[in-house]
Structures are given as structure tokens and as C-alpha cells.
Motif scaffolding. Structure first.
Motif, PDB file in Angstrom:
ATOM      1  N   THR A   7      15.013  11.421 -63.878  1.00 19.76           N
ATOM      2  CA  THR A   7      13.726  12.097 -63.773  1.00 19.76           C
ATOM      3  C   THR A   7      12.721  11.217 -63.032  1.00 19.76           C
ATOM      4  O   THR A   7      12.767   9.990 -63.107  1.00 19.76           O
ATOM      5  N   PHE A   8      11.815  11.885 -62.298  1.00 23.92           N
ATOM      6  CA  PHE A   8      10.714  11.233 -61.585  1.00 23.92           C
ATOM      7  C   PHE A   8       9.425  11.588 -62.317  1.00 23.92           C
ATOM      8  O   PHE A   8       9.159  12.774 -62.558  1.00 23.92           O
ATOM      9  N   GLU A   9       8.651  10.571 -62.639  1.00 24.42           N
ATOM     10  CA  GLU A   9       7.406  10.815 -63.359  1.00 24.42           C
ATOM     11  C   GLU A   9       6.260  10.074 -62.692  1.00 24.42           C
ATOM     12  O   GLU A   9       6.470   9.102 -61.957  1.00 24.42           O
ATOM     13  N   GLY A  10       5.040  10.528 -62.977  1.00 24.28           N
ATOM     14  CA  GLY A  10       3.854   9.893 -62.419  1.00 24.28           C
ATOM     15  C   GLY A  10       2.740  10.902 -62.288  1.00 24.28           C
ATOM     16  O   GLY A  10       2.941  12.108 -62.465  1.00 24.28           O
ATOM     17  N   GLY A  11       1.552  10.414 -61.967  1.00 24.10           N
ATOM     18  CA  GLY A  11       0.397  11.284 -61.828  1.00 24.10           C
ATOM     19  C   GLY A  11       0.424  12.064 -60.521  1.00 24.10           C
ATOM     20  O   GLY A  11       1.374  11.969 -59.729  1.00 24.10           O
ATOM     21  N   GLU A  12      -0.633  12.839 -60.301  1.00 23.73           N
ATOM     22  CA  GLU A  12      -0.760  13.623 -59.069  1.00 23.73           C
ATOM     23  C   GLU A  12      -0.785  12.677 -57.869  1.00 23.73           C
ATOM     24  O   GLU A  12      -1.496  11.681 -57.881  1.00 23.73           O
ATOM     25  N   PRO A 138      -2.882   3.758 -58.784  1.00 24.44           N
ATOM     26  CA  PRO A 138      -4.211   3.962 -59.355  1.00 24.44           C
ATOM     27  C   PRO A 138      -4.629   5.432 -59.205  1.00 24.44           C
ATOM     28  O   PRO A 138      -4.257   6.098 -58.228  1.00 24.44           O
ATOM     29  N   VAL A 139      -5.401   5.912 -60.168  1.00 21.20           N
ATOM     30  CA  VAL A 139      -5.789   7.323 -60.207  1.00 21.20           C
ATOM     31  C   VAL A 139      -6.427   7.774 -58.892  1.00 21.20           C
ATOM     32  O   VAL A 139      -6.077   8.823 -58.341  1.00 21.20           O
ATOM     33  N   GLU A 140      -7.364   6.964 -58.370  1.00 26.64           N
ATOM     34  CA  GLU A 140      -8.102   7.422 -57.186  1.00 26.64           C
ATOM     35  C   GLU A 140      -7.190   7.529 -55.962  1.00 26.64           C
ATOM     36  O   GLU A 140      -7.357   8.413 -55.130  1.00 26.64           O
ATOM     37  N   ALA A 160     -11.020  15.933 -64.994  1.00 24.49           N
ATOM     38  CA  ALA A 160     -11.870  14.753 -64.783  1.00 24.49           C
ATOM     39  C   ALA A 160     -11.039  13.495 -64.555  1.00 24.49           C
ATOM     40  O   ALA A 160      -9.902  13.383 -65.000  1.00 24.49           O
ATOM     41  N   ASP A 161     -11.660  12.533 -63.848  1.00 27.00           N
ATOM     42  CA  ASP A 161     -10.995  11.249 -63.603  1.00 27.00           C
ATOM     43  C   ASP A 161     -10.593  10.578 -64.911  1.00 27.00           C
ATOM     44  O   ASP A 161      -9.549   9.940 -64.996  1.00 27.00           O
TER      45      ASP A 161
END
Ligand SMILES: Nc1ncnc2c1ncn2[C@@H]1O[C@H](COP(=O)(O)OP(=O)(O)O)[C@@H](O)[C@H]1O
Ligand SMILES: [Mg+2]
Length: 211
Positions: A7-12, A138-140, A160-161
Motif C-alpha cells: 500500500t501507498f500512503e501519505g497526504g494530498e 510537509p503539508v504546504e 484546514a491546514d
């Protein structure tokens, strides 16, 4: 022989969808039978549910409804696609899976982890990925990349961030708690560097005899 489940995971915008296709091609080149799939979705029924989840207003579903939709989709995907492919000896590569639910609905929305764990147990009958590649950015950076993607699947990007930060911390904690299953991939390199790191990680963690 049973296949392998990665599986591949992570944020947008971490690079999951970019990298999963590279890995699929690399494993196929080694003579392995590969099935590439994604969540939410991955089977006809689950793709219908995906449409409900990824489009529209962020407040369209509360956390409980969202979670139940996700697990209904996951059950159908497991039963009709993932488990049969593993039985046939295929290497199943999945773009997001249960850790995304833990990160978004658990760490992000604050739903009880033991409730999520019991739902996962009920739909999966205990199946766990052989390897989870968590791509960390990082989120940004991730949100800026995802914004450039220009599709309409932006329901979660609109949050939201601070929510995305909780998700990142959540993924990091999941990896710390599951070191045998999970590997962190630094998502800040070039696409090509990350491609190589992922292939090395897969080949060292899941040795196989290809063609
Ligand atoms: N390592 C990278 N460096 C710069 N841009 C990237 C990198 N990986 C992916 N991208 C770009 O960022 C955007 C989001 O990537 P994508 O693979 O769709 O992320 P995800 O599936 O994790 O949301 C795409 O436009 C993609 O081309
Ligand atoms: Mg993607």
C-alpha cells in the motif's frame, strides 16, 4: 503462491499516484504479475462510493458517515478485487488503504481508534499489507502540488491546514507503531530519486524470484 500486498500512503500531493505507476511498471519488468488499484474505490461498487466521498462540500458527511462509507467501499474492494488477485499470486499495489482512514478519520477527525480498528477487523478479516510505503512531505508542499493537479477530487484538500498537519503526524505515528510493515519514503526528492528509493525498499523488504 499467494501474491504480495503493497500500500501507498501519505497526504494530498505526496506523490503516491505518481510513484505507484512507476513501481507497477518496474515489477512487471521483472516478470511479476501486478494489479494496481486505489482507495477509496478500486472495484465498480467502491468507485461509486468514492464519488460520494471525494467530491462536494467538506461538511457533506460527518466523520461517522464518512467512515462507514469508506469501510463499505473497502469491504467490496477486498472481496471482489484484492483478495482474488492475491489468491492468483498477483502483486497488488494499492493507492491509499486503511492507514489513510486511521490518519484522516482517526487522527484528523478524532474518531475513536478502537472503533476504527474493530471496523477494519470486520471488513478485512485480519488481512494486513505486506508492506506500506508512507511518502512524507510537509503539508504546504503537498497541498501546493495537489493544487496543481487540477482535478475535481478536492473535498479533502479544502480542509484546514491544521487538519492536514494532524494527518501528517498521524501517519508518522502509525509508521512508528508498525515498523515491520511500514517504511517512510522522503517525498521531497525528485520524482526519479523517489522512484529508485521505493524500488530498492520493495526489493529489500519483499525478496522474490521474478522471471
Ligand atoms: N517528487 C516530486 N516532485 C515534484 N512534483 C511532484 C513529485 N511527485 C509528484 N509530483 C507532482 O505533484 C502532483 C501530485 O502528485 P500525485 O502523485 O498526484 O500525489 P498524490 O497521489 O499523493 O496526491 C502531480 O502534479 C505530480 O506530477
Ligand atoms: Mg493520488
Amino acid at each position: 503462491m499467494r501474491g504480495r500486498f503493497i500500500t501507498f500512503e501519505g497526504g494530498e500531493g505526496a506523490g503516491k499516484s505518481t510513484q505507484i505507476s512507476f513501481l507497477a511498471a518496474a515489477l512487471e519488468a521483472q516478470g511479476l504479475p501486478v494489479l494496481q488499484t486505489r482507495e477509496p474505490g478500486g472495484s465498480p461498487g467502491a468507485e461509486e462510493i468514492r464519488g460520494l466521498l471525494v467530491r462536494g462540500e467538506a461538511g457533506r458527511w460527518d466523520g461517522v458517515s464518512e467512515t462507514l462509507l469508506l469501510y463499505a467501499a473497502r469491504r467490496n474492494h477486498l472481496q471482489t478485487v484484492i483478495l482474488p488477485a492475491l489468491e492468483q499470486g498477483r502483486w497488488v499495489l494499492c493507492d491509499r488503504f486503511n492507514d489513510s482512514t486511521l490518519a484522516y478519520q482517526g487522527y484528523g477527525r478524532g474518531l475513536a481508534m478502537d472503533w476504527l480498528d474493530s471496523l477494519y477487523q470486520a471488513v478485512s478479516e485480519g488481512l494486513q499489507p505486506d508492506l506500506t510505503l508512507y511518502i512524507d512531505v510537509p503539508v504546504e508542499v503537498g497541498l501546493a502540488r495537489a493544487g496543481r493537479r487540477g482535478d475535481d477530487e478536492n473535498r479533502f484538500e479544502g480542509l484546514a491546514d491544521s487538519f492536514h498537519l494532524k494527518i501528517r503526524r498521524g501517519f508518522q505515528e502509525i509508521v512508528r507503531n508498525n515498523p515491520d510493515r511500514c517504511a517512510t519514503i522522503d517525498g521531497m526528492g525528485s520524482v526519479d530519486e523517489i522512484r529508485r528509493v521505493i524500488l530498492e525498499t520493495v526489493l529489500s523488504r519483499l525478496p522474490h524470484h521474478g522471471r
